[in-house]
Design an enzyme around this catalytic site. Structure first.
Site, short mmCIF file in Angstrom:
data_model
loop_
_atom_site.label_atom_id
_atom_site.label_comp_id
_atom_site.label_asym_id
_atom_site.label_seq_id
_atom_site.Cartn_x
_atom_site.Cartn_y
_atom_site.Cartn_z
CG LEU A 76 160.20 90.66 52.32
CD1 LEU A 76 161.51 91.16 52.91
CD2 LEU A 76 159.92 91.33 50.97
CG HIS A 126 159.36 92.14 65.96
ND1 HIS A 126 158.26 92.23 65.13
CD2 HIS A 126 158.94 91.55 67.10
CE1 HIS A 126 157.22 91.70 65.75
NE2 HIS A 126 157.60 91.28 66.94
N GLY A 154 158.47 106.07 59.27
CA GLY A 154 159.92 106.09 59.05
C GLY A 154 160.75 106.68 60.18
CD GLU A 195 160.33 81.43 62.66
OE1 GLU A 195 159.62 81.58 63.65
OE2 GLU A 195 161.55 81.14 62.70
NE ARG A 212 153.53 87.50 49.98
CZ ARG A 212 153.30 86.70 51.01
NH1 ARG A 212 154.19 85.79 51.34
NH2 ARG A 212 152.20 86.78 51.69
CG ASP A 215 158.27 89.34 63.19
OD1 ASP A 215 158.83 90.19 62.49
OD2 ASP A 215 157.06 89.37 63.47
CG ASN A 250 162.97 102.15 63.97
OD1 ASN A 250 163.83 102.09 64.85
ND2 ASN A 250 161.69 101.86 64.18
CD GLU A 265 160.94 99.92 67.61
OE1 GLU A 265 161.03 100.06 66.38
OE2 GLU A 265 159.84 99.75 68.18
CG MET A 276 154.01 97.36 58.20
SD MET A 276 154.92 96.40 59.45
CE MET A 276 154.09 96.86 60.94
#
Ligand code: GAR
Length: 226
Positions: free
Chosen positions: A104, A120, A23, A154, A76, A156, A25, A185, A101
């Protein structure tokens, strides 16, 4: 809802940060949102891993947390239904993936269309997926970096909001390169969330146009500059 106004004249946007790990970021977003003029407030930190360090860090910062353990669901879609309900419960406007990670589904992503950001560790569209720093070293690139983008189905992929570049140095290891990228980042994620929450982003086709003044990028190769 905070009293300060964002670029839309509305209150601060309520943001959920989704994490799976340490964590860092997330911490940079929490720090940015301490400024009352920042157009977003961090209303929730959510993890699919109950033991994630990010959850403990968020709690220590006084932020509401929840864990939705993906292993407790039979697939999922039920996992994402629980995730979505947690976001609704907290009246979330914007979702930030920060080292989250789990892939989705297109259905979940569609519900948060143009309201979900991801960070990313590469200059997309190069090096999608995992192990970006190792792959950048193996490819011999001279410039590497990071990207914040709006999330599409899609992996990334999606309209790019901000990128920062760093040099790859001759003696770099995966760790030294990762550390140099991570520092960037932590600069561009608060910048990108501020633009989205401030109502300054328009998506035209699949390109982002930013309204208002954006200072030119400096020597650190950050575009747009913060
Ligand atoms: C960050 O480097 C982020 O860019 C990366 O995971 C790390 C999480 O670190 N994300 C991805 O690779 C997603 N494809 P953090 O938990 O300290 O923010």
């Amino acid at each position: 809802m905070g009293a300060s106004a964002n670029g839309n004249g509305a209150g601060r946007r309520r943001v959920a940060i989704l994490v799976s790990g340490r964590g860092s970021n997330m911490a940079s977003l929490i720090e940015a949102a301490r400024n009352p003029d920042y157009p977003a407030e961090i209303a929730l930190v959510l993890s699919n891993r109950p033991g994630a360090l990010g959850l403990a860090r968020a709690e220590a910062a006084g932020i509401a947390t929840r864990s939705v353990d993906h292993r407790a669901y039979g697939g999922r879609e039920p996992f994402e239904a629980a995730l979505h309900q947690a976001l609704l419960d907290a009246r979330i406007d914007i979702v930030c993936l920060a080292g989250f990670m789990r892939l989705l589904t297109a259905g979940f992503v569609a519900r948060w269309h143009d309201r979900m950001l991801n960070i990313h560790p590469s200059i997309l569209p190069a090096f999608k997926g995992l192990d970006t720093h190792r792959r950048a070293l193996e490819a011999g690139v001279r410039i590497h970096g990071c990207t914040v983008h709006l999330v599409r189905a899609e992996m990334d992929g999606g309209p790019i909001v901000a990128q920062a570049a760093v040099p790859v140095l001759p003696d770099d290891t995966e760790d030294s390169l990762a550390a140099r990228v991570l520092a960037e980042e932590h600069r561009i994620y608060p910048l990108a969330l501020g633009l989205l929450a401030g109502g300054r982003i328009a998506v035209e086709g699949e390109r982002v146009r930013i309204a208002g003044h954006v200072p030119p990028a400096g020597p650190a190769l950050v575009n747009p500059a913060g």
